[in-house]
Structure formats: C-alpha cells, structure tokens
Design a protein around this motif. Structure first.
Motif, mmCIF file in Angstrom:
data_model
loop_
_atom_site.group_PDB
_atom_site.id
_atom_site.type_symbol
_atom_site.label_atom_id
_atom_site.label_comp_id
_atom_site.label_asym_id
_atom_site.label_seq_id
_atom_site.Cartn_x
_atom_site.Cartn_y
_atom_site.Cartn_z
ATOM 1 N N GLY A 59 -9.614 7.967 4.312
ATOM 2 C CA GLY A 59 -8.342 7.437 3.852
ATOM 3 C C GLY A 59 -7.121 8.243 4.215
ATOM 4 O O GLY A 59 -6.057 8.040 3.634
ATOM 5 N N SER A 108 -9.489 5.275 9.457
ATOM 6 C CA SER A 108 -9.294 5.477 8.025
ATOM 7 C C SER A 108 -10.610 5.796 7.340
ATOM 8 O O SER A 108 -10.678 6.670 6.462
ATOM 9 N N GLN A 143 -0.325 4.475 -1.869
ATOM 10 C CA GLN A 143 -1.566 5.171 -1.562
ATOM 11 C C GLN A 143 -1.340 6.672 -1.486
ATOM 12 O O GLN A 143 -0.265 7.144 -1.131
ATOM 13 N N SER A 162 -5.207 -6.235 1.418
ATOM 14 C CA SER A 162 -6.083 -6.587 0.302
ATOM 15 C C SER A 162 -5.403 -7.714 -0.482
ATOM 16 O O SER A 162 -4.345 -7.489 -1.077
ATOM 17 N N GLU A 212 -8.965 2.317 1.192
ATOM 18 C CA GLU A 212 -7.788 1.637 0.671
ATOM 19 C C GLU A 212 -7.108 0.925 1.831
ATOM 20 O O GLU A 212 -7.364 1.246 2.989
ATOM 21 N N GLY A 235 0.793 -1.215 0.000
ATOM 22 C CA GLY A 235 0.000 0.000 0.000
ATOM 23 C C GLY A 235 0.823 1.261 0.000
ATOM 24 O O GLY A 235 0.294 2.340 0.252
#
Length: 317
Positions: free
Chosen positions: A121, A116, A8, A163, A187, A5
C-alpha cells in the motif's frame, strides 16, 4: 471517480495539511551520464528509505532521442517500482509520471495494483500526459488528442482502482463477461496529477489527491498555489487536496552558502535550503521532490546531510 482515497495512510504521509514532506527523484546520477547502474540505484534507494525521505519518485521516459534534453536511459517504471517495492519498507513510491496517453489504461491499472500490493500500500500513481509530438507519433497517437486521451484514460484507471472496482472495456461484445482486476491492492490506489494534462485545475481538484508541478520563482508559485486553493474550495469544498513541486537542488558543501537560483531550483547550503523549504511550507506547499545535482558531491554525502540537518525541520515522528 473522485479522490475519495485521499485519506489513505500513504497519501497522508506525503500530503498533509500545514506540513511539508520531502522526497527524492531517482535515479541519482551526475548530469550527462546515460547508463543507469541499477545495483547502485537500489542501494541509494535503501539509503534514502532508511534516512527518512517520505517519497521516491520514478519517471516514465518511454523513448530517447538526440533532441531530448534528458540523455538517461530510464528503466521501465513498472519494473523499477516493483524492485523498489521490495528494496524499501517505509517510503512512498510515486510515479512522476506515468504517461497516461501512451499506455492502455487497463494495463496501467493492473501495474498500479501490482505495485501497491508488492509495496503493501505504499504506492501513489502519479499520471501525466506527455508532451513530445514525435513520441506520440511513435506510439500511433495524435498529440492533438492529448487532452481528451488523458481525461478518458484517467476515468478508466480510476474506476478500475477504485472501491467499488469497475472495469470499463474499450468495447463490449454481446457475450462479454464482467471483468475484475486482480490483485486487489490493500486500499484504493491514490491518483496524483503531475502537470495539468491539459485539464483545468477544477478538474484536477475533483479527480486527484493533489497537484504536482515544477519549481517556479516564489511569487509565481504563490500565484499558482492560490489558483489551486480557489479551485479546491470551488470544486470539493471541505476536502483537502495537496500541492507539491519538483525542485532541482545543488547542495553546496558550505552549510552557510546562500540560495542562488538555478534552472528549476537552487544551489544552496543546508541552512539556506531550510529557509527556502520553510518559506514553501508557509506558502502552502505540501511536498517537495528534490532532484539532486551530483557534479561536485556524491549522493551518499548529500543524503546523509539532508537526513541529519534538513529533514528533522519538517518531518514529524
């Protein structure tokens, strides 16, 4: 889970190759003051958000004692982060750091997903291991297990927030269902190592979006950064991993005052501060979190001066 991630948006705003971003550590209070004025801190957080600071850092101090050097009765980090999620709109919110060894990792994952979601996010989960033996004892943990607990709990948190998401129970009964963690944040939540947690720098490079450490004398910090770059190149070749430091700042009212070392930072006028930060940027530091000393000047004046005369040197539109 690896730090997939790292791309991001909020992570990129805080940790960007060849750039330096600047954040603030909350609460903003004079040294020696123990009681947090939550309404005032919310106002200062809004002021910092409007001023363009890239991050607001929140500490996790579960318990206070007479032998602990920080007298502040810090707010619970998750309650505080939830409030900041709705008080601010642009700045990253970073835990600096949740004590991973003293909390159940699934509770941490649930809280991180919630912050989050509330912040749309903007949350980065900074994790640390804690280092006070009496506090470990108070929570029924053995400080000698700190390194193992940190690594084991990190993996549970990372899987729950990743994820694809995977919840790893402590124990699975024969008829146990497959659990999910809700809410699912926009995310995957980025995980940042604050301190080493007893792990190698190669472990940190594989598992975190970056490494946050405390301020050191420049030559010593350069050696640490070079060690970090070597670990990144060895462990995740071709990937970017950020490097940051927490710096104490006593901003002199005289813009031309030279930078003088103090414990974990500097007393400096704004011109010298720009030079110090520019040198850190040249060294390879990607983020600096400022812990402001407020004995001589109010927080509002310092935030305004930094926003007008320092941030424009480093923050791009």
């Amino acid at each position: 889970m690896s730090a997939g991630g790292a791309g991001q948006a909020i992570a990129r705003r805080v940790l960007t190759p060849d750039r330096l971003s600047i954040g603030l550590t909350l609460p903003l209070m004079p040294s020696g003051q123990a009681m947090v004025d939550a309404i005032e801190q919310r106002r200062l957080a809004r002021l910092a958000d409007d001023a363009g600071f890239r991050a607001l850092w929140i500490r996790d101090v579960p318990l206070n004692s007479r032998d602990y050097p920080d007298p502040i009765g810090h707010l619970d980090p998750w309650s505080w982060l939830g409030a900041l999620a709705v008080e601010t709109s642009r700045t990253a919110l970073i835990s600096g750091a949740i004590v991973l060894t003293l909390r159940h990792p699934l509770h941490i994952a649930k809280a991180a997903a919630s912050v989050s979601t509330l912040s749309e996010g903007r949350f980065i989960l900074g994790l640390g291991s804690g280092d006070r033996p009496p506090e470990f004892a108070a929570f029924g943990e053995n400080v000698a297990e700190r390194r193992r607990l940190f690594a084991d709990h990190w993996q549970v948190v990372a899987k729950a927030l990743g994820s694809p998401q995977r919840v790893v129970p402590d124990r699975r009964e024969a008829d146990s269902p497959e659990f999910q963690l809700r809410p699912q944040p926009p995310e995957p939540v980025p995980l940042l190592a604050v301190g080493s947690g007893g792990q190698s720098v190669n472990w940190i490079a594989r598992n975190a979006i970056g490494w946050m450490t405390y301020h050191r004398e420049p030559a010593q910090q350069l050696d640490r950064y070079r060690m970090w770059r070597t670990a990144v190149e060895q462990s995740v070749p071709g990937k970017f991993r950020g490097f940051g430091e927490a710096m104490r700042l006593d901003l002199d009212a005289d813009p031309g005052a030279p930078a003088t070392p103090i414990d974990l930072g500097y007393r400096a006028g704004r011109d010298a501060l720009v030079e110090v930060l520019d040198a850190l940027r040249g060294m390879g530091v990607h983020h600096v979190s400022l812990n402001l000393r407020l004995e001589e000047r109010p927080a509002d004046a310092i935030i305004e001066e930094l926003a007008t005369h320092v941030l424009p040197h480093f923050h791009q539109s």
